[in-house]
Enzyme design. Sequence first.
Site, PDB file in Angstrom:
ATOM      1  N   GLU A   1       0.861  -1.123   0.001  1.00 60.38           N
ATOM      2  CA  GLU A   1       0.060  -0.046   0.135  1.00 60.38           C
ATOM      3  C   GLU A   1       0.756   1.317   0.022  1.00 60.38           C
ATOM      4  OE1 GLU A   1      -2.189  -0.387   3.762  1.00 60.38           O
ATOM      5  OE2 GLU A   1      -3.512  -1.952   2.880  1.00 60.38           O
TER       6      GLU A   1
ATOM      7  N   LYS B   1       2.295   4.447   1.369  1.00 57.54           N
ATOM      8  CA  LYS B   1       2.448   5.123   2.685  1.00 57.54           C
ATOM      9  C   LYS B   1       2.305   6.382   2.645  1.00 57.54           C
ATOM     10  CE  LYS B   1       5.565   4.881   6.498  1.00 57.54           C
ATOM     11  NZ  LYS B   1       5.322   6.037   7.166  1.00 57.54           N
TER      12      LYS B   1
ATOM     13  N   LYS C   1       7.634  -1.554   6.431  1.00 53.41           N
ATOM     14  CA  LYS C   1       7.429  -0.116   5.757  1.00 53.41           C
ATOM     15  C   LYS C   1       8.907  -0.030   5.116  1.00 53.41           C
ATOM     16  CE  LYS C   1       8.821   2.208  10.231  1.00 53.41           C
ATOM     17  NZ  LYS C   1       8.332   3.080  11.285  1.00 53.41           N
TER      18      LYS C   1
ATOM     19  N   LYS D   1       2.275  -5.415   3.706  1.00 52.92           N
ATOM     20  CA  LYS D   1       1.476  -6.261   4.492  1.00 52.92           C
ATOM     21  C   LYS D   1       1.346  -7.847   4.224  1.00 52.92           C
ATOM     22  CE  LYS D   1      -0.683  -1.772   6.020  1.00 52.92           C
ATOM     23  NZ  LYS D   1      -1.786  -1.304   5.958  1.00 52.92           N
TER      24      LYS D   1
ATOM     25  N   ARG E   1      -1.710   9.563  11.823  1.00 51.45           N
ATOM     26  CA  ARG E   1      -2.424   8.227  12.097  1.00 51.45           C
ATOM     27  C   ARG E   1      -3.862   8.738  12.694  1.00 51.45           C
ATOM     28  NH1 ARG E   1      -0.101   2.621  12.936  1.00 51.45           N
ATOM     29  NH2 ARG E   1      -2.203   1.477  12.603  1.00 51.45           N
TER      30      ARG E   1
ATOM     31  N   ARG F   1       4.311  -3.661  17.390  1.00 52.71           N
ATOM     32  CA  ARG F   1       4.991  -3.357  16.018  1.00 52.71           C
ATOM     33  C   ARG F   1       5.349  -4.941  15.390  1.00 52.71           C
ATOM     34  NH1 ARG F   1       7.461   0.726  14.698  1.00 52.71           N
ATOM     35  NH2 ARG F   1       7.577   1.780  16.866  1.00 52.71           N
TER      36      ARG F   1
ATOM     37  N   GLU G   1      -4.907   7.493   7.680  1.00 48.47           N
ATOM     38  CA  GLU G   1      -4.054   8.286   7.808  1.00 48.47           C
ATOM     39  C   GLU G   1      -4.664   9.671   7.333  1.00 48.47           C
ATOM     40  OE1 GLU G   1      -0.859   7.880   9.083  1.00 48.47           O
ATOM     41  OE2 GLU G   1       0.512   9.375   8.358  1.00 48.47           O
TER      42      GLU G   1
ATOM     43  N   GLU H   1       5.420   8.430   1.041  1.00 48.24           N
ATOM     44  CA  GLU H   1       6.625   8.280   1.834  1.00 48.24           C
ATOM     45  C   GLU H   1       7.440   6.817   1.453  1.00 48.24           C
ATOM     46  OE1 GLU H   1       5.937   8.428   5.944  1.00 48.24           O
ATOM     47  OE2 GLU H   1       7.648   9.016   6.280  1.00 48.24           O
TER      48      GLU H   1
ATOM     49  N   ARG I   1      -2.573   8.681  17.310  1.00 49.86           N
ATOM     50  CA  ARG I   1      -1.876   7.157  17.420  1.00 49.86           C
ATOM     51  C   ARG I   1      -1.524   6.930  18.831  1.00 49.86           C
ATOM     52  NH1 ARG I   1       3.804   5.776  15.543  1.00 49.86           N
ATOM     53  NH2 ARG I   1       4.515   4.854  17.730  1.00 49.86           N
TER      54      ARG I   1
HETATM   55  N1  LIG Z   1      -1.079   2.320   4.100  1.00 47.29           N
HETATM   56  C1  LIG Z   1      -0.567   2.462   5.342  1.00 47.29           C
HETATM   57  N2  LIG Z   1      -0.970   1.613   6.194  1.00 47.29           N
HETATM   58  C2  LIG Z   1      -0.387   1.670   7.606  1.00 47.29           C
HETATM   59  N3  LIG Z   1       0.139   2.688   8.033  1.00 47.29           N
HETATM   60  C3  LIG Z   1       0.204   3.697   7.299  1.00 47.29           C
HETATM   61  C4  LIG Z   1      -0.120   3.857   5.762  1.00 47.29           C
HETATM   62  N4  LIG Z   1       0.118   4.717   5.130  1.00 47.29           N
HETATM   63  C5  LIG Z   1       0.525   5.777   6.036  1.00 47.29           C
HETATM   64  N5  LIG Z   1       0.775   5.075   7.303  1.00 47.29           N
HETATM   65  C6  LIG Z   1       1.093   5.575   8.510  1.00 47.29           C
HETATM   66  O1  LIG Z   1       2.771   5.194   8.504  1.00 47.29           O
HETATM   67  C7  LIG Z   1       2.831   4.935  10.015  1.00 47.29           C
HETATM   68  C8  LIG Z   1       4.142   4.001  10.110  1.00 47.29           C
HETATM   69  O2  LIG Z   1       5.313   4.294   9.745  1.00 47.29           O
HETATM   70  P1  LIG Z   1       5.905   5.842  10.296  1.00 47.29           P
HETATM   71  O3  LIG Z   1       7.409   5.564  10.336  1.00 47.29           O
HETATM   72  O4  LIG Z   1       5.518   7.242   9.876  1.00 47.29           O
HETATM   73  O5  LIG Z   1       5.761   5.516  11.789  1.00 47.29           O
HETATM   74  P2  LIG Z   1       5.617   6.449  13.002  1.00 47.29           P
HETATM   75  O6  LIG Z   1       4.449   7.176  13.298  1.00 47.29           O
HETATM   76  O7  LIG Z   1       7.089   7.380  12.671  1.00 47.29           O
HETATM   77  O8  LIG Z   1       5.935   5.571  14.051  1.00 47.29           O
HETATM   78  P3  LIG Z   1       7.013   4.299  14.416  1.00 47.29           P
HETATM   79  O9  LIG Z   1       8.226   4.950  13.763  1.00 47.29           O
HETATM   80  O10 LIG Z   1       7.008   4.315  15.777  1.00 47.29           O
HETATM   81  O11 LIG Z   1       6.892   3.191  13.746  1.00 47.29           O
HETATM   82  C9  LIG Z   1       1.611   4.265  10.497  1.00 47.29           C
HETATM   83  O12 LIG Z   1       1.599   4.743  11.763  1.00 47.29           O
HETATM   84  C10 LIG Z   1       0.560   5.674   9.612  1.00 47.29           C
HETATM   85  O13 LIG Z   1       0.611   6.637  10.396  1.00 47.29           O
HETATM   86 MG   LIG Z   2       9.130   6.789  12.634  1.00 48.15          MG
HETATM   87 MG   LIG Z   3       4.406   8.711   9.511  1.00 47.58          MG
END
Ligand SMILES: Nc1ncnc2c1ncn2[C@@H]1O[C@H](COP(=O)(O)OP(=O)(O)OP(=O)(O)O)[C@@H](O)[C@H]1O
Ligand SMILES: [Mg+2]
Ligand SMILES: [Mg+2]
Length: 809
Positions: A432, A434, A631, A611, A439, A625, A507, A606, A475
Amino acid sequence: MDDAPPVKDTKPKVVAEKQKTVALPRASRRKGPEPVKVKEEEEGEDNDEEEENVPPPEKAATKAAAKPKKPLFPVASKKKDPEPKPVKVEKVVDEEASASASEVEEELEEDEVDEEEKPEVIAKARKIVQTTLTTKAKDPYPDWKPGEPVPYAALCKTFSLIELTTKRLIIMEHCSLFLRQVLRLTPDDLLPTVLLMINKLAPDYAGIELGIGESLIMKAIGESTGRSLAVIKQDQKEIGDLGLVAVKSRSTQPTMFKPKALTIRGVHNGLMGIATVTGNGAQGRKVDGIKKLLSAADANSPGKVDITKDKGGPSEAKYIVRFLEGKLRLGLAERTILVSLAQAMIAHEAYKKNTVPSTGDIEKAESILKTVYSELPSYDVIIPAMVEHGIMNLREHCKLRPGVPLKPMLAKPTKAITEVLDRFDGQTFTCEYKYDGERAQIHYVAKDADEELSQSLPSAAATEVGRGVAAIFSRNSEELSKKYPDVLAKLQSWVKEDTKSFVLDCESVAWDVTEKKVLPFQQLMTRKKKDVKIEEVKVKVCVFAFDLLYLNGEAIVEKSLRERRELLHKSFNPVEGEFAFATCMDGQELDEIQTFLDLSVKASCEGLMVKMLDGTESGYEPSKRSRNWLKIKKDYLAGIGDSLDLVVLGAYHGKGKRTSVYGAFLLACYNPVTETYETVCNIGTGFSEAVLEELHTALVETVIDRPKPFYAHSTGGQHQPDVWFEPRFVWEVKTADLTLSPRYKAGMKEGVDPAGDKGISLRFPRFIKVRDDKKPDEATTSRQVAEMYRKQESVTKSKGPAADDDFEY
Ligand SMILES: Nc1ncnc2c1ncn2[C@@H]1O[C@H](COP(=O)(O)OP(=O)(O)OP(=O)(O)O)[C@@H](O)[C@H]1O
Ligand SMILES: [Mg+2]
Ligand SMILES: [Mg+2]
């Protein structure tokens, strides 16, 4: 010392000029389509900036090198300390107090600490449940009258016992024994007892926070004991632990009259009062509230105490202060309490029936409570239900429900598509986009649905939306309806007629109305955070839904992602610029994924989320996690795979033109097992002048006289920041790579350095943004840092220094 960060030997230079040219955080330059290329040169440029920005080492360098090495945790030191002597008691195993657990633990390996309890520890703990826990013999505190409020002293006694050991098993045993005693005598107090143990007053979504800084606490200690603030401050300078300062202050005070002893209920209410005071003179009334608690503390054990010797002495004041500070520092992880609670409950139920629970039943009870808590993270709901219906029936009474936000599922970082393919080898997965926003968990219940938006939700948080009621959570379960009234106003239009209730995982992303495309995160950041008025919204947002956790009265987290996605697509209508489904692609081939990654970046995303699509492993795992979600971030492909979210512990004064602000900062990751912040880098890159001003204004409010006892930092003279802060702010930081350094403490307990005297540190760190949506204890953990470090090593070893040959951009 060539493995020390390069910042170490730089000379003081004027930073002001240079920093004007500091590039903006990367994401803000990422307007429009851009190739996925990783710019190596930029890291080089970081390098130069870094040298300019890092605080000067002081002349003390050589002197410090000659000093004996300081232990990791100064407060628990056994060695002679040239600084004012720390007075915290040492952790030793108290054999007498818990012979059974310590005997069993002997057989276990030395204290390898873990965020999740080790299976062996759990197995042994279950034995203890069947023996010690089904009798009264080892109860930690003399029985109080059944039905009477639980004495706060009983909890403090348990805390003191826990504080004397680092053995996981013994900690668990103390914890379970006390919870079981509470269940036996005053089950009504189980909820406040558990809350005081986990250092929380209410579930996160209730938004209740103490927010008490050191200065208020010092004021209250002074006023409640008749000592001057100057004396308290001096004590704090010497002792470094406000809890002990409170105990010391109290012990020198003659007892004129004996206040009523504190109860757990009373302390919980008192703290709640302190947390919820608002309006005029709030600060003063908070101080009054603290004073009230402190003057009643240790009512049953007055007299003089030598805090350096007396380990088991009065401790109520100490733990009240630590609660106010937000860190009990008992090594008592919330996970441990959850398991202990299940064990206490099952033992209690057996005790009532005069039986002994089977190992299978204990295991089942633990698993039920863990699952229930992950789907309904609210002790306020769970504990009364558990006491009433029994732990084995808990699942029927406590289910995921709209109105109680759950902790979202999180992803693991990866550095290459091949890594993803290796992980999902032989399984079906899906990719998917990102999206780079915030969140958002959206809860909704139609007015004509069978259920209600949970009673436990503060009424202000539920908004009427067309045919139903809805709420949005962040979140970390903060309520966001004040931030997104525009989303709520439109919500009904994308909910299909026969969709009666749901919990959506999404998101929210800034949306360019004219270009009809998503905007980078920086745009979203410019939106107001509270009291947003729909008419004034300048930055529109579009909600991208990627998961559905609850639908029409039923939790669907255990269904496969394929099924959940189908239900998601069936239950909502996309509306351009308002609501969309995350773009996805189910191709399994490397080149398909690569092309999709390219597309995602062109669409201002990004990178990708990959998944697991089918089978039980593709279920939604709240608060975890998981390796079932990976990711891939295009900016980190050649680096360590992800950015880090770090806590600001200290700062260095700026030089030259920048004397009015801080020029560089000391950052740390969080170790949830030891409850310490472990230093990981100094940072002076990535800040604009304006940002530095803003950060200074916010940080200056949190300055403290000396580092908190739960900061793990190096103590050599030349490594000291000019000022220390309360642990409050979390910043997202990018780094080129990770290295070992004797100067930092991150991951030292994770065994990355065989010699054990180096921590992990960030090379060429660059500031990206403030993470308002993360609390300090949600920062990147030491374990995550260690994992990134190890992965970097193994990737480097197996593929040579170019971390990623899979990309030929
Ligand atoms: N298709 C998607 N599926 C799941 N999450 C997504 C998607 N698109 C965007 N996101 C966002 O990406 C986040 C995960 O990556 P990210 O690195 O941005 O996390 P973060 O908020 O920095 O937290 P952490 O670094 O602790 O994992 C998810 O928490 C969500 O907010
Ligand atoms: Mg992060
Ligand atoms: Mg993010």
